[in-house]
Design a protein around this motif. Structure first.
Motif, PDB file in Angstrom:
ATOM      1  N   UNK A  12       2.290  -1.498  -5.647  1.00  0.00           N
ATOM      2  CA  UNK A  12       1.200  -1.162  -4.734  1.00  0.00           C
ATOM      3  C   UNK A  12      -0.144  -1.277  -5.446  1.00  0.00           C
ATOM      4  N   UNK A  13      -1.142  -1.745  -4.717  1.00  0.00           N
ATOM      5  CA  UNK A  13      -2.483  -1.815  -5.300  1.00  0.00           C
ATOM      6  C   UNK A  13      -3.521  -1.097  -4.470  1.00  0.00           C
ATOM      7  N   UNK A  14      -3.068  -0.218  -3.567  1.00  0.00           N
ATOM      8  CA  UNK A  14      -3.991   0.651  -2.844  1.00  0.00           C
ATOM      9  C   UNK A  14      -3.227   1.857  -2.316  1.00  0.00           C
ATOM     10  N   UNK A  15      -3.985   2.883  -1.941  1.00  0.00           N
ATOM     11  CA  UNK A  15      -3.411   4.090  -1.338  1.00  0.00           C
ATOM     12  C   UNK A  15      -4.138   4.355  -0.030  1.00  0.00           C
ATOM     13  N   UNK A  74       0.839  -1.194   0.000  1.00  0.00           N
ATOM     14  CA  UNK A  74       0.000   0.000   0.000  1.00  0.00           C
ATOM     15  C   UNK A  74       0.873   1.241   0.000  1.00  0.00           C
ATOM     16  N   UNK A  75       0.529   2.211  -0.838  1.00  0.00           N
ATOM     17  CA  UNK A  75       1.142   3.538  -0.748  1.00  0.00           C
ATOM     18  C   UNK A  75       0.563   4.228   0.488  1.00  0.00           C
ATOM     19  N   UNK A  76       1.415   4.851   1.291  1.00  0.00           N
ATOM     20  CA  UNK A  76       0.959   5.495   2.526  1.00  0.00           C
ATOM     21  C   UNK A  76       1.488   6.917   2.593  1.00  0.00           C
ATOM     22  N   UNK A  77       0.627   7.835   2.984  1.00  0.00           N
ATOM     23  CA  UNK A  77       1.026   9.221   3.195  1.00  0.00           C
ATOM     24  C   UNK A  77       0.120   9.829   4.254  1.00  0.00           C
ATOM     25  N   UNK A  78       0.709  10.497   5.250  1.00  0.00           N
ATOM     26  CA  UNK A  78      -0.063  11.179   6.293  1.00  0.00           C
ATOM     27  C   UNK A  78       0.596  12.532   6.543  1.00  0.00           C
ATOM     28  N   UNK A 112      -1.530   9.597  -8.902  1.00  0.00           N
ATOM     29  CA  UNK A 112      -0.211   9.766  -8.289  1.00  0.00           C
ATOM     30  C   UNK A 112       0.398   8.417  -7.905  1.00  0.00           C
ATOM     31  N   UNK A 113      -0.450   7.497  -7.440  1.00  0.00           N
ATOM     32  CA  UNK A 113       0.055   6.177  -7.058  1.00  0.00           C
ATOM     33  C   UNK A 113       0.600   5.428  -8.268  1.00  0.00           C
ATOM     34  N   UNK A 114      -0.085   5.551  -9.408  1.00  0.00           N
ATOM     35  CA  UNK A 114       0.378   4.868 -10.622  1.00  0.00           C
ATOM     36  C   UNK A 114       1.693   5.446 -11.123  1.00  0.00           C
ATOM     37  N   UNK A 115       1.951   6.709 -10.796  1.00  0.00           N
ATOM     38  CA  UNK A 115       3.186   7.347 -11.235  1.00  0.00           C
ATOM     39  C   UNK A 115       4.368   6.992 -10.341  1.00  0.00           C
ATOM     40  N   UNK A 116       4.076   6.373  -9.179  1.00  0.00           N
ATOM     41  CA  UNK A 116       5.138   6.031  -8.240  1.00  0.00           C
ATOM     42  C   UNK A 116       6.085   5.015  -8.867  1.00  0.00           C
ATOM     43  N   UNK A 117       7.356   5.138  -8.530  1.00  0.00           N
ATOM     44  CA  UNK A 117       8.354   4.236  -9.106  1.00  0.00           C
ATOM     45  C   UNK A 117       8.127   2.785  -8.671  1.00  0.00           C
ATOM     46  N   UNK A 148       4.678   7.434   0.011  1.00  0.00           N
ATOM     47  CA  UNK A 148       4.491   8.132  -1.253  1.00  0.00           C
ATOM     48  C   UNK A 148       4.563   9.641  -1.020  1.00  0.00           C
ATOM     49  N   UNK A 149       5.704  10.235  -1.368  1.00  0.00           N
ATOM     50  CA  UNK A 149       5.902  11.664  -1.156  1.00  0.00           C
ATOM     51  C   UNK A 149       5.003  12.510  -2.050  1.00  0.00           C
ATOM     52  N   UNK A 150       4.676  11.999  -3.250  1.00  0.00           N
ATOM     53  CA  UNK A 150       3.798  12.753  -4.142  1.00  0.00           C
ATOM     54  C   UNK A 150       2.401  12.896  -3.551  1.00  0.00           C
ATOM     55  N   UNK A 151       1.911  11.827  -2.944  1.00  0.00           N
ATOM     56  CA  UNK A 151       0.600  11.893  -2.295  1.00  0.00           C
ATOM     57  C   UNK A 151       0.661  12.844  -1.099  1.00  0.00           C
ATOM     58  N   UNK A 152       1.760  12.793  -0.343  1.00  0.00           N
ATOM     59  CA  UNK A 152       1.912  13.693   0.804  1.00  0.00           C
ATOM     60  C   UNK A 152       1.891  15.155   0.355  1.00  0.00           C
ATOM     61  N   UNK A 153       2.536  15.441  -0.764  1.00  0.00           N
ATOM     62  CA  UNK A 153       2.540  16.810  -1.298  1.00  0.00           C
ATOM     63  C   UNK A 153       1.128  17.243  -1.679  1.00  0.00           C
ATOM     64  N   UNK A 154       0.381  16.329  -2.278  1.00  0.00           N
ATOM     65  CA  UNK A 154      -1.005  16.637  -2.639  1.00  0.00           C
ATOM     66  C   UNK A 154      -1.837  16.915  -1.393  1.00  0.00           C
ATOM     67  N   UNK A 155      -1.681  16.103  -0.351  1.00  0.00           N
ATOM     68  CA  UNK A 155      -2.446  16.280   0.872  1.00  0.00           C
ATOM     69  C   UNK A 155      -2.110  17.606   1.558  1.00  0.00           C
TER      70      UNK A 155
END
Length: 389
Positions: A213-216, A146-150, A204-209, A183-190
């Motif tokens: 991952x199959x969830x965010x 899972x991609x994680x960002x808080x 953003x998750x699909x763009x991650x290197x 996922x830093x990109x998701x964190x930036x969005x949040x």
């Protein structure tokens, strides 16, 4: 640092020696020395006396256990795992902590404060801590990602990634067999939009290197207020807003709740509230995550995304090909396969048209039996484990 102390503790001058031998995991241990301590716990009081009392007693137990768990913390990786293990032990206190007596209790302002005489079994706690850390670390190797960002919104308007919340979320997910990727990109969005659309999170998750991952799982923690109560404790209130989004399907689920924490300092009160928000949100969403990441629906057909472990293989080349043919015959697409250090054959698959792990496992067992190979299915809720007879 793990032992955030929320109460004063007064160690008895003479430790209590528990006579007799204690059985641990089938082995016999030497007599256990347990320290009895007077520990203070506190919890928000909002009109429900029984709830506040129970939470204050749990807080006292957690305070004692954090010190005990802290003795076994040796690396940054394990620091926040201590939060998870401590909460687990608190929820199953039998054998770890005994409540000898209640010294005092009552409502002070908006806080229920309790002082309890507690006794901790050091040996049991050490064994439980090491056992849970080992299990969680092993579970983190499972091919569910899972991609994680808080991010946290402070009272001063500052917005930044909440490292402690990310760690707590990650440890709870790891303990449930879900590996996490920050996922830093998701964190930036949040940081710019606390309530992004599921489509934006998926993009953003699909763009991650790391595209495994199959969830965010994303979350924002907004500090609402913190003030000193007439009890002398600080009360911190935090609003947690978390969401779980499937990357390859249309699944999306949200969790929004306010949490109150108490502490001796403003930071301690806010951390207590944030910890509770991160833990409860993850517990709630991760149950759905296991199902979401395991089952995907494309074109009206269920796709079971899981792994198969086969133990007892003696001829690697021939038998691995044999089991590959069984899986392919059961409409399973093999995405990764190999032998683990323990000799088991591990296969990552996407099974088409299956509604449950049990149904697929039974199909494999029957197909093997038709070819003269006896397999036994071992218990697991997150993958298929088979043993060759």
């Amino acid at each position: 640092m793990i032992g955030m102390m929320r109460g004063k503790k007064y160690k008895w001058l003479i430790p209590i020696l528990i006579a007799g031998l204690v059985s641990l995991g089938g082995q016999t241990a030497y007599p256990v020395i347990c320290n009895a301590e007077i520990v203070e716990g506190a919890a928000p009081y909002d009109g429900d006396l029984e709830k506040a009392r129970n939470n204050a007693l749990k807080d006292a137990m957690r305070t004692l256990l954090e010190e005990k768990v802290g003795m076994y913390v040796r690396s940054n990786t394990e620091v926040d795992m201590g939060v998870v293990v401590t909460d687990k032990i608190v929820s199953r206190s039998t054998g770890y902590v005994q409540i000898k007596s209640i010294i005092s209790e009552g409502v002070q302002g908006g806080v229920f404060v309790i002082k309890a005489d507690l006794e901790a079994n050091d040996t049991n706690i050490e064994v439980k801590y090491k056992d849970d850390v080992a299990k969680a670390m092993a579970a983190a190797l499972e091919p569910r990602v899972a991609n994680v960002a808080v991010v946290g919104y402070g009272l001063d308007g500052q917005v930044q990634r909440d490292e402690r919340a990310v760690n707590i979320v990650s440890q709870y997910l790891s303990d449930m067999g879900i590996q996490t990727v920050v996922n830093d990109n998701v964190a930036t969005l949040l940081a710019h939009n606390p309530n992004p659309l599921p489509a934006d999170l998926r993009r953003l998750a699909r763009q991650d290197s790391d595209n495994s991952a199959n969830s965010v799982l994303s979350g924002t923690l907004r500090d609402v207020e913190v003030y000193k109560d007439s009890s002398g404790y600080y009360r911190g209130e935090v609003e947690g807003s978390f969401s779980l989004v499937g990357i390859q399907n249309g699944y999306s689920q949200n969790y929004v709740e306010r949490f109150t924490g108490v502490g001796k300092t403003p930071d301690g009160a806010v951390f207590a509230a944030r910890r509770e928000a991160a833990a409860q949100a993850t517990e709630y969403l991760a149950r759905a995550a296991l199902k979401t990441m395991q089952f995907e629906n494309r074109g009206g057909v269920n796709n079971l995304n899981t792994s198969v472990e086969i133990h007892g293989i003696t001829e690697r080349a021939a038998q691995s090909q044999f089991f590959n043919s069984l899986l392919e015959g059961a409409n399973c697409r093999i995405t990764r396969a190999g032998f683990a250090p323990d000799g088991s054959y591990k296969v990552k698959i996407i099974g088409s048209g299956w509604d449950s792990l049990y149904e697929l496992a039974q199909e494999i067992v029957q197909a093997a039996a038709d070819r003269g190979i006896t397999l036994f299915q071992l218990e697991s809720t997150t993958k298929i484990i088979l043993q060759v007879q």
